[in-house]
Motif scaffolding. Structure first.
Motif, PDB file in Angstrom:
ATOM      1  N   UNK A  23       0.891  -1.184   0.019  1.00  0.00           N
ATOM      2  CA  UNK A  23      -0.061   0.152  -0.011  1.00  0.00           C
ATOM      3  C   UNK A  23       0.820   1.344  -0.117  1.00  0.00           C
ATOM      4  N   UNK A  24       0.675   2.166  -1.080  1.00  0.00           N
ATOM      5  CA  UNK A  24       1.424   3.453  -1.029  1.00  0.00           C
ATOM      6  C   UNK A  24       0.400   4.586  -0.809  1.00  0.00           C
ATOM      7  N   UNK A  25       0.586   5.453   0.053  1.00  0.00           N
ATOM      8  CA  UNK A  25      -0.294   6.599   0.136  1.00  0.00           C
ATOM      9  C   UNK A  25       0.369   7.910   0.461  1.00  0.00           C
ATOM     10  N   UNK A  26      -0.143   8.878   0.559  1.00  0.00           N
ATOM     11  CA  UNK A  26       0.711  10.084   1.029  1.00  0.00           C
ATOM     12  C   UNK A  26       0.107  10.171   2.635  1.00  0.00           C
ATOM     13  N   UNK A  27       0.734  11.070   3.323  1.00  0.00           N
ATOM     14  CA  UNK A  27       0.209  11.277   4.713  1.00  0.00           C
ATOM     15  C   UNK A  27      -0.976  12.411   4.700  1.00  0.00           C
ATOM     16  N   UNK A  28      -0.726  13.483   4.066  1.00  0.00           N
ATOM     17  CA  UNK A  28      -1.864  14.541   3.876  1.00  0.00           C
ATOM     18  C   UNK A  28      -1.550  15.436   2.875  1.00  0.00           C
ATOM     19  N   UNK A  29      -2.318  16.169   2.244  1.00  0.00           N
ATOM     20  CA  UNK A  29      -2.014  17.373   1.271  1.00  0.00           C
ATOM     21  C   UNK A  29      -1.800  18.619   2.291  1.00  0.00           C
ATOM     22  N   UNK A  30      -0.747  19.301   1.783  1.00  0.00           N
ATOM     23  CA  UNK A  30      -0.585  20.634   2.411  1.00  0.00           C
ATOM     24  C   UNK A  30      -0.302  21.699   1.282  1.00  0.00           C
ATOM     25  N   UNK A  31      -1.459  22.195   0.972  1.00  0.00           N
ATOM     26  CA  UNK A  31      -1.293  23.280  -0.135  1.00  0.00           C
ATOM     27  C   UNK A  31      -0.367  24.453   0.428  1.00  0.00           C
ATOM     28  N   UNK A  32       0.292  24.810  -0.671  1.00  0.00           N
ATOM     29  CA  UNK A  32       1.117  26.254  -0.148  1.00  0.00           C
ATOM     30  C   UNK A  32       0.344  27.449   0.094  1.00  0.00           C
ATOM     31  N   UNK A  33      -0.785  27.503  -0.585  1.00  0.00           N
ATOM     32  CA  UNK A  33      -1.676  28.583  -0.407  1.00  0.00           C
ATOM     33  C   UNK A  33      -2.322  28.553   1.198  1.00  0.00           C
ATOM     34  N   UNK A  37      -2.485  21.661   6.565  1.00  0.00           N
ATOM     35  CA  UNK A  37      -2.927  20.411   6.189  1.00  0.00           C
ATOM     36  C   UNK A  37      -4.468  20.612   5.629  1.00  0.00           C
ATOM     37  N   UNK A  38      -4.818  19.947   4.535  1.00  0.00           N
ATOM     38  CA  UNK A  38      -6.188  20.398   3.997  1.00  0.00           C
ATOM     39  C   UNK A  38      -6.922  19.059   3.845  1.00  0.00           C
ATOM     40  N   UNK A  39      -8.294  19.067   3.432  1.00  0.00           N
ATOM     41  CA  UNK A  39      -9.078  17.749   3.268  1.00  0.00           C
ATOM     42  C   UNK A  39      -9.220  17.384   2.100  1.00  0.00           C
ATOM     43  N   UNK A  40      -8.133  17.880   1.219  1.00  0.00           N
ATOM     44  CA  UNK A  40      -8.141  17.385  -0.122  1.00  0.00           C
ATOM     45  C   UNK A  40      -7.581  15.723  -0.432  1.00  0.00           C
ATOM     46  N   UNK A  41      -7.763  15.212  -1.217  1.00  0.00           N
ATOM     47  CA  UNK A  41      -7.606  13.824  -1.577  1.00  0.00           C
ATOM     48  C   UNK A  41      -6.106  13.609  -1.670  1.00  0.00           C
ATOM     49  N   UNK A  42      -5.812  12.437  -1.194  1.00  0.00           N
ATOM     50  CA  UNK A  42      -4.253  12.010  -1.297  1.00  0.00           C
ATOM     51  C   UNK A  42      -4.160  10.681  -2.008  1.00  0.00           C
ATOM     52  N   UNK A  43      -3.133  10.470  -2.963  1.00  0.00           N
ATOM     53  CA  UNK A  43      -3.019   9.236  -3.844  1.00  0.00           C
ATOM     54  C   UNK A  43      -3.169   7.992  -2.838  1.00  0.00           C
ATOM     55  N   UNK A  79      -2.421  14.129  -6.076  1.00  0.00           N
ATOM     56  CA  UNK A  79      -3.436  14.629  -5.592  1.00  0.00           C
ATOM     57  C   UNK A  79      -4.600  14.609  -6.552  1.00  0.00           C
ATOM     58  N   UNK A  80      -4.593  15.349  -7.849  1.00  0.00           N
ATOM     59  CA  UNK A  80      -5.553  15.648  -8.691  1.00  0.00           C
ATOM     60  C   UNK A  80      -6.078  14.266  -9.311  1.00  0.00           C
ATOM     61  N   UNK A  81      -5.160  13.398  -9.676  1.00  0.00           N
ATOM     62  CA  UNK A  81      -5.694  12.032 -10.081  1.00  0.00           C
ATOM     63  C   UNK A  81      -6.209  11.091  -9.140  1.00  0.00           C
ATOM     64  N   UNK A  82      -6.075  11.467  -8.027  1.00  0.00           N
ATOM     65  CA  UNK A  82      -6.531  10.590  -6.965  1.00  0.00           C
ATOM     66  C   UNK A  82      -8.051  10.662  -7.048  1.00  0.00           C
ATOM     67  N   UNK A  83      -8.562  11.857  -7.335  1.00  0.00           N
ATOM     68  CA  UNK A  83     -10.078  12.129  -7.204  1.00  0.00           C
ATOM     69  C   UNK A  83     -10.836  11.005  -8.131  1.00  0.00           C
ATOM     70  N   UNK A  84      -9.939  10.637  -9.221  1.00  0.00           N
ATOM     71  CA  UNK A  84     -10.568   9.904 -10.425  1.00  0.00           C
ATOM     72  C   UNK A  84     -10.530   8.416  -9.903  1.00  0.00           C
ATOM     73  N   UNK A  85      -9.903   8.027  -9.007  1.00  0.00           N
ATOM     74  CA  UNK A  85      -9.418   6.700  -8.403  1.00  0.00           C
ATOM     75  C   UNK A  85     -10.720   5.922  -8.136  1.00  0.00           C
ATOM     76  N   UNK A  86     -10.727   4.490  -8.475  1.00  0.00           N
ATOM     77  CA  UNK A  86     -11.741   3.530  -8.282  1.00  0.00           C
ATOM     78  C   UNK A  86     -12.426   3.593  -6.787  1.00  0.00           C
ATOM     79  N   UNK A  87     -11.586   3.847  -5.849  1.00  0.00           N
ATOM     80  CA  UNK A  87     -12.230   3.800  -4.530  1.00  0.00           C
ATOM     81  C   UNK A  87     -12.811   5.000  -4.028  1.00  0.00           C
ATOM     82  N   UNK A  88     -12.561   6.124  -4.857  1.00  0.00           N
ATOM     83  CA  UNK A  88     -13.415   7.311  -4.816  1.00  0.00           C
ATOM     84  C   UNK A  88     -12.873   7.944  -3.659  1.00  0.00           C
TER      85      UNK A  88
END
Length: 110
Positions: A23-33, A37-43, A79-88
């Protein structure tokens, strides 16, 4: 590095009879803006190492559509591609239950 890890676990599994998943995943997204941490999807990707090794041996990225594997058309790990993943989309609190369910399914095979 991932290929070495998958092949090593596959070899270990064939000797011991243990089925491993990777299993490979990211910890969390941290947008520069935001600078926080944010609630954006992570791979998030999970697969059986023996199946991954078969794909690596074949020299191509074979889709795992047979045998009950869930797959999708996502071909990037970001992060952007993760949104389209089969797991949703799912909450971070669900990660361990997804991994456990996959492991149980893997244990039932063969």
């Amino acid at each position: 590095m991932m290929e070495r890890l998958a092949r090593g676990l596959c070899e270990l599994g064939s000797k011991s009879g243990v089925k491993y998943a990777l299993c490979v995943t990211g910890d969390h997204s941290t947008p520069v803006e935001y600078g926080d941490h944010s609630c954006e999807p992570v791979p998030f990707a999970i697969c059986s190492v023996d199946r991954m090794a078969v794909c690596l041996e074949a020299g191509h990225e074979e889709q795992m559509t047979s045998g009950g594997y869930l797959c999708d058309e996502v071909d990037r790990f970001d992060e952007m591609s993760a949104v389209r993943g089969a797991l949703g989309r799912f909450q971070g609190s669900e990660v361990m239950s997804i991994i456990k369910r996959f492991s149980r399914l893997l244990a039932k095979r063969e």
